[in-house]
Scaffold this motif. Structure first.
Motif, short mmCIF file in Angstrom:
data_model
loop_
_atom_site.label_atom_id
_atom_site.label_comp_id
_atom_site.label_asym_id
_atom_site.label_seq_id
_atom_site.Cartn_x
_atom_site.Cartn_y
_atom_site.Cartn_z
N ILE A 137 36.60 -13.00 47.24
CA ILE A 137 35.24 -13.25 47.73
C ILE A 137 35.20 -12.80 49.18
N VAL A 138 34.45 -11.75 49.48
CA VAL A 138 34.51 -11.13 50.80
C VAL A 138 34.19 -12.10 51.94
N PRO A 139 33.09 -12.86 51.90
CA PRO A 139 32.83 -13.78 53.02
C PRO A 139 33.94 -14.81 53.21
N LEU A 140 34.54 -15.24 52.12
CA LEU A 140 35.65 -16.20 52.20
C LEU A 140 36.87 -15.58 52.88
N LEU A 141 37.20 -14.35 52.48
CA LEU A 141 38.35 -13.67 53.07
C LEU A 141 38.11 -13.34 54.54
N VAL A 142 36.89 -12.96 54.87
CA VAL A 142 36.56 -12.71 56.27
C VAL A 142 36.78 -13.98 57.10
N ALA A 143 36.35 -15.12 56.56
CA ALA A 143 36.53 -16.40 57.27
C ALA A 143 38.01 -16.70 57.44
N GLN A 144 38.82 -16.47 56.40
CA GLN A 144 40.27 -16.69 56.52
C GLN A 144 40.88 -15.83 57.62
N ILE A 145 40.48 -14.57 57.68
CA ILE A 145 41.02 -13.65 58.68
C ILE A 145 40.54 -14.03 60.07
N GLU A 146 39.28 -14.44 60.20
CA GLU A 146 38.76 -14.88 61.49
C GLU A 146 39.57 -16.07 62.02
N HIS A 147 39.88 -16.99 61.14
CA HIS A 147 40.71 -18.13 61.54
C HIS A 147 42.09 -17.67 61.99
N ALA A 148 42.67 -16.72 61.26
CA ALA A 148 44.00 -16.23 61.60
C ALA A 148 44.02 -15.52 62.94
N THR A 203 32.25 -4.22 60.26
CA THR A 203 30.86 -4.53 60.60
C THR A 203 30.78 -5.60 61.69
N ILE A 204 31.70 -6.57 61.66
CA ILE A 204 31.65 -7.65 62.65
C ILE A 204 32.53 -7.35 63.87
N GLY A 205 33.12 -6.14 63.91
CA GLY A 205 33.87 -5.75 65.09
C GLY A 205 35.36 -5.93 65.01
N VAL A 206 35.90 -6.13 63.81
CA VAL A 206 37.34 -6.28 63.62
C VAL A 206 37.87 -5.03 62.91
N GLY A 207 38.81 -4.35 63.54
CA GLY A 207 39.39 -3.16 62.93
C GLY A 207 40.24 -3.52 61.73
N ALA A 208 40.18 -2.72 60.67
CA ALA A 208 40.93 -3.01 59.45
C ALA A 208 41.49 -1.73 58.86
N ASP A 209 42.77 -1.76 58.49
CA ASP A 209 43.44 -0.64 57.84
C ASP A 209 43.99 -1.13 56.50
N ILE A 210 44.13 -0.19 55.56
CA ILE A 210 44.57 -0.53 54.20
C ILE A 210 45.86 0.22 53.88
N THR A 211 46.80 -0.48 53.24
CA THR A 211 48.02 0.15 52.75
C THR A 211 48.50 -0.61 51.53
N GLN A 212 49.31 0.04 50.72
CA GLN A 212 49.89 -0.63 49.55
C GLN A 212 51.25 -1.22 49.86
N GLY A 243 33.21 -14.06 64.20
CA GLY A 243 32.23 -13.29 63.47
C GLY A 243 32.18 -13.77 62.03
N GLY A 244 31.27 -13.23 61.28
CA GLY A 244 31.18 -13.65 59.89
C GLY A 244 30.14 -12.88 59.12
N VAL A 245 30.36 -12.79 57.81
CA VAL A 245 29.38 -12.21 56.90
C VAL A 245 28.52 -13.34 56.40
N LEU A 246 27.24 -13.29 56.70
CA LEU A 246 26.33 -14.39 56.38
C LEU A 246 25.79 -14.25 54.96
N ASN A 247 25.38 -15.36 54.40
CA ASN A 247 24.93 -15.38 53.01
C ASN A 247 23.59 -14.68 52.80
#
Length: 340
Positions: free
Chosen positions: A240-251, A181-190, A17-21
């Motif tokens: 940069i959100v689209p960049l980070l999304v791409a990094q996570i998609e690769h991971a 938005t692209i179907g990947v669940g995400a949780d936040i913690t410190q 998936g990805g956030v498009l420009n």
């Protein structure tokens, strides 16, 4: 029809998936791909953006029904003994187009033949047949063992949840929203230590912001190690959100590297060097932060490349200062920082 034997197997695969420009997005889909004669069958179908019917996000009952259908334990869903092999990753509607094939038994063997692109109830082999693909004959024992593994729970299973760690909650919230938005669940913690071991084992990846220090990264790794979790660790390159999304998609891509289309990416002022394993459409996008931390986006390349290594020239303005390049193709995404 006689066909030589081909090996049959399965492997985890991903439609990144990805956030498009342009403000749009494409959905992340995990699925199980068919490995025929040692290579993903999807690679033989040109640059097709599609997933198999063995997708991880379909209800378990439907997934089981799809597996049993491929084992010929139920009636073919389409006339002429035809089965959907790959479909639309967004909606899986036949009207969008699908690759279908006749699947039949021949004694103990299974045969896949008459591949075609189909958009209605009936396939037109003359106009839309994949004449250079198949027929494939699979040994029954190998075929049943591979598909049977999906029924007893020993088949490949992806994890599409990501843990985001950092103190900048507002920035992480934007990233989490983009991932969801692209179907990947995400949780936040410190702090990863605040999350139970059972929860840590459910994550496919954990991401830390680029400002995280080495001590904080080590603490996160210890928390996951102590929990017996095998999540991929992502060090964010830039806010940069689209960049980070791409990094996570690769991971999140758990497919064997040898079975991916895009296997290498580096970039410098001289250009971007990438390697693809089969002919496919590749897009290259550059992201740059200026001195005021504003993001600039440049579309570098969009075209079909043959298998092999390639260099794509980079506009000096697009990669001036702190810059990054994202390469995408069907099912694969890679990210790299631009070296001076």
């Amino acid at each position: 029809m006689c066909a030589e034997y081909a090996t049959f197997g399965l492997a985890p695969a991903m439609r990144a998936g990805g956030v498009l420009n342009d403000g749009g997005y494409q959905v992340h889909r995990d699925f199980v791909d068919f490995i025929v004669a040692g290579r993903p069958l999807l690679f033989q179908l040109s640059d097709l953006d599609a997933v198999s019917p063995l997708a991880s996000d379909v209800p378990p009952a439907i997934f089981t029904a799809q597996v049993r259908s491929l084992l010929l334990e139920s009636t073919a869903p389409l006339p002429g003994g035809r089965y959907v092999v790959y479909g639309c990753p967004e909606c899986e509607d036949l009207a969008c187009g699908a690759v279908t094939a006749v699947i039949r038994s021949d004694g103990e063997d299974f045969v896949w033949q008459d591949f075609a692109w189909q958009t209605g109830e009936h396939a037109d082999l003359e106009r839309n047949g994949y004449h250079g693909i198949g027929p494939f004959r699979f040994r029954g024992a190998e075929y049943r063992t591979a598909l049977g593994a999906l029924l007893n729970g020993s088949g490949p299973g992806p994890r599409r949840r990501v843990l985001l760690i950092g103190a900048r909650v507002a920035a992480l919230a934007k990233l989490a929203a983009a991932l969801r938005t692209i179907g990947v669940g995400a949780d936040i913690t410190q702090d990863a230590h605040r999350v139970s071991p059972d929860e840590l084992r459910a994550y496919g990846a954990v991401a830390l912001g680029h400002a995280a220090g080495e001590r904080e990264r080590a603490a996160v790794r210890r928390a996951f190690d102590n929990a017996g979790a095998t999540a991929a660790h992502v060090d964010g390159l830039a806010p940069i959100v689209p960049l980070l999304v791409a990094q996570i998609e690769h991971a999140l891509d758990r497919s064997p590297v040898a079975l991916r289309r895009l296997t290498g990416l580096t970039a410098s002022d001289a250009g971007a060097d990438l390697e693809v394993t089969s002919a496919c459409r590749v897009t290259l996008t550059a992201y740059r932060l200026d001195r005021l931390s504003r993001t600039h986006i440049h579309e570098i390349f969009d075209g079909v490349l043959p298998a092999g290594r390639h260099r794509v020239a980079l506009d000096a303005k697009a990669v001036r200062g702190q810059a990054f390049v994202v390469a995408r193709t069907t099912g694969s995404v890679l990210v790299t920082a631009v070296r001076p």
